[in-house]
Design an enzyme around this catalytic site. Structure first.
Site: not given
Length: 471
Positions: A131, A213
């Site tokens: 990510c 994230h």
């Protein structure tokens, strides 16, 4: 805040590749000239990265994009000069109530039109732990190419993935050797050991209940988009007023997002801005200042020379004509030019210091990267083995353990002594309080009989006995 941002793919890369019409050879073609790597190692071997602006800046350089840097944002209200986009790191908890509120809010702004999706670079994260790279590419590959030099690797990737589905774009990212190698080169040794323990293809983030994230916020065609590789669609937060900058819209969106996310007192997040390399702007400004310095200095010298010639009466006393300069000599006196030259010298010194500071920061980025990625296990094991071989390891351990034992023993002794002192003081206080009422009654009786209460009856008896003995 240095939190490891792993993220999770929506499915294993190998399975996704089997369902995709995109061939593996085409994916590897995006990195022409790179060494051939096993497909499983590319897709399943991505490691977690820390959320650090220095790491991200070096990672961009490894991607081939040299004119960009990443800065950490501490104050949303502070203006940021010419950002390309923002990267938001937040704590991901699938079952959290605030998370459900965010999902319900963002579901209303999903862009589901296939033509609109294909016109931007939006890639789904099908490879675990990628990510960080996804967030950077979501910013860079949606910028205007005239304002940003992407480099060969990213330019080929952008051209090759044009018109692909978000899933295939995610596969193209995960299976590009240069991106995978650059990404993993900045991971800590602990991340590699963690991947070996959990096994390739198993996410260490999303399905374990908690993770960090990355998502990106970028302006595209006058609209603020949020690009999250774990979401099925990009999110359009709308446009902004003509009198506003797109960062004003971003501030409002972030203020609302943080207000929802911090409803349960969870403020673990990090915000970074992708901006132009500050050294480029400083270097350009220094070049302009030095040019102006040369012009002012030359004009001042000609003006002083003309004044000297006028005072001596030799030559023409008129002001020199300097068509190549930006300053008209007749509009400034020598004192004005000297003051202007002094200000230019000060500005040059300030910007030279700023440039030196930026270069020092880049150097520290490299030093921190070396410390972060170096594996100290062999050194520590060898050092301890040498100490044990020389017979000093046990003594060193004892020396470091004894002080703590002494401190704990002294603390226990102090507690026992304190308890004894408290008990003695309590007994004395009880005795004094028990004798107090009797003494007060005796003093009251003596005062009633007209006698001085200074002497107690016991003392008078002793005095009478002494008198009887003398008689």
């Amino acid at each position: 805040m240095n939190a490891a941002g792993g993220g999770s793919g929506s499915q294993a890369a190998g399975a996704a590749g089997g369902n995709s019409s995109l061939s593996h050879n085409a994916l590897l073609a995006t990195a022409s000239g790179a060494t051939t790597m096993p497909m499983a190692q590319l897709a399943d071997g991505w490691l977690e990265l820390e959320s650090d602006p220095g790491l991200f800046t070096l990672l961009l350089k490894d991607f081939g994009c040299h004119d960009v840097q990443v800065e950490e944002v501490y104050d949303l209200q502070k203006p940021i000069e010419s950002p390309y986009g923002f990267i938001f790191l937040f704590r991901w908890i699938e079952e959290r109530r605030a998370r459900r509120k965010i999902v319900e809010t963002t579901a209303e702004i999903f862009v589901k039109d296939e033509e609109a999706i294909s016109s931007i670079f939006f890639a789904q994260q099908v490879v675990p732990n990628s990510c960080a790279t996804h967030a950077l590419l979501s910013v860079l590959l949606n910028c205007n190419e005239n304002n940003l030099q992407l480099g060969d690797t990213l330019s080929r990737l952008k051209v090759h993935t044009k018109g692909m589905s978000p899933e295939n774009k995610g596969l193209a990212i995960g299976n590009t050797p240069e991106l995978a190698c650059a990404h993993n080169s900045h991971a800590m040794p602990q991340a590699r050991r963690r991947l070996e323990r959990t096994g390739a293809g198993v996410s260490s983030c999303r399905f374990t209940g908690e993770a960090f994230h990355f998502v990106s916020f970028v302006p595209i065609n006058g609209q603020l988009f949020e690009l999250d590789g774990l979401k099925p669609y990009p999110m359009n937060h709308g446009g902004w007023e003509d009198s506003e900058d797109w960062t004003d819209k971003f501030r409002r969106v972030m203020a609302e997002r943080l207000g929802i996310a911090t409803g349960e007192q969870d403020i673990r997040f990090n915000l970074m801005a992708v901006v132009p390399d500050r050294r480029i702007a400083i270097t350009h400004k220094l070049k302009m200042l030095r040019t102006n310095q040369a012009i002012v200095s030359g004009t001042l010298q000609k003006l002083l020379k003309a004044d000297e010639q006028g005072e001596s009466g030799n030559g023409d006393s008129q002001r020199p004509d300097t068509p190549t300069t930006l300053l008209e000599p007749s509009a400034f006196t020598a004192r004005d030019l000297q003051s202007l030259l002094k200000n230019l010298d000060t500005e040059i010194a300030i910007n030279e210091q700023h440039l030196a500071d930026e270069n020092d920061r880049r150097h520290m980025f490299k030093v921190d990267a070396s410390r972060r990625t170096h594996n100290y296990d062999k050194f520590i094991c060898t050092f301890l083995s040498m100490l044990a071989h020389q017979g000093v390891l046990g003594e060193l351990v004892s020396q470091h353990l004894l002080p703590s034992k002494k401190v704990s023993g002294q603390g226990a002794a102090n507690r026992i002594s304190k308890q004894s002192t408290t008990a003695s003081a309590g007994g004395s206080t009880a005795g004094a309080s028990a004798a107090t009422p009797k003494t007060q009654q005796q003093q009251a009786a003596a005062a009633k009989n007209g006698k001085s209460p200074s002497k107690t009856p016991g003392r008078r008896r002793k005095g009478r006995n002494k008198c009887r003995k003398r008689k």
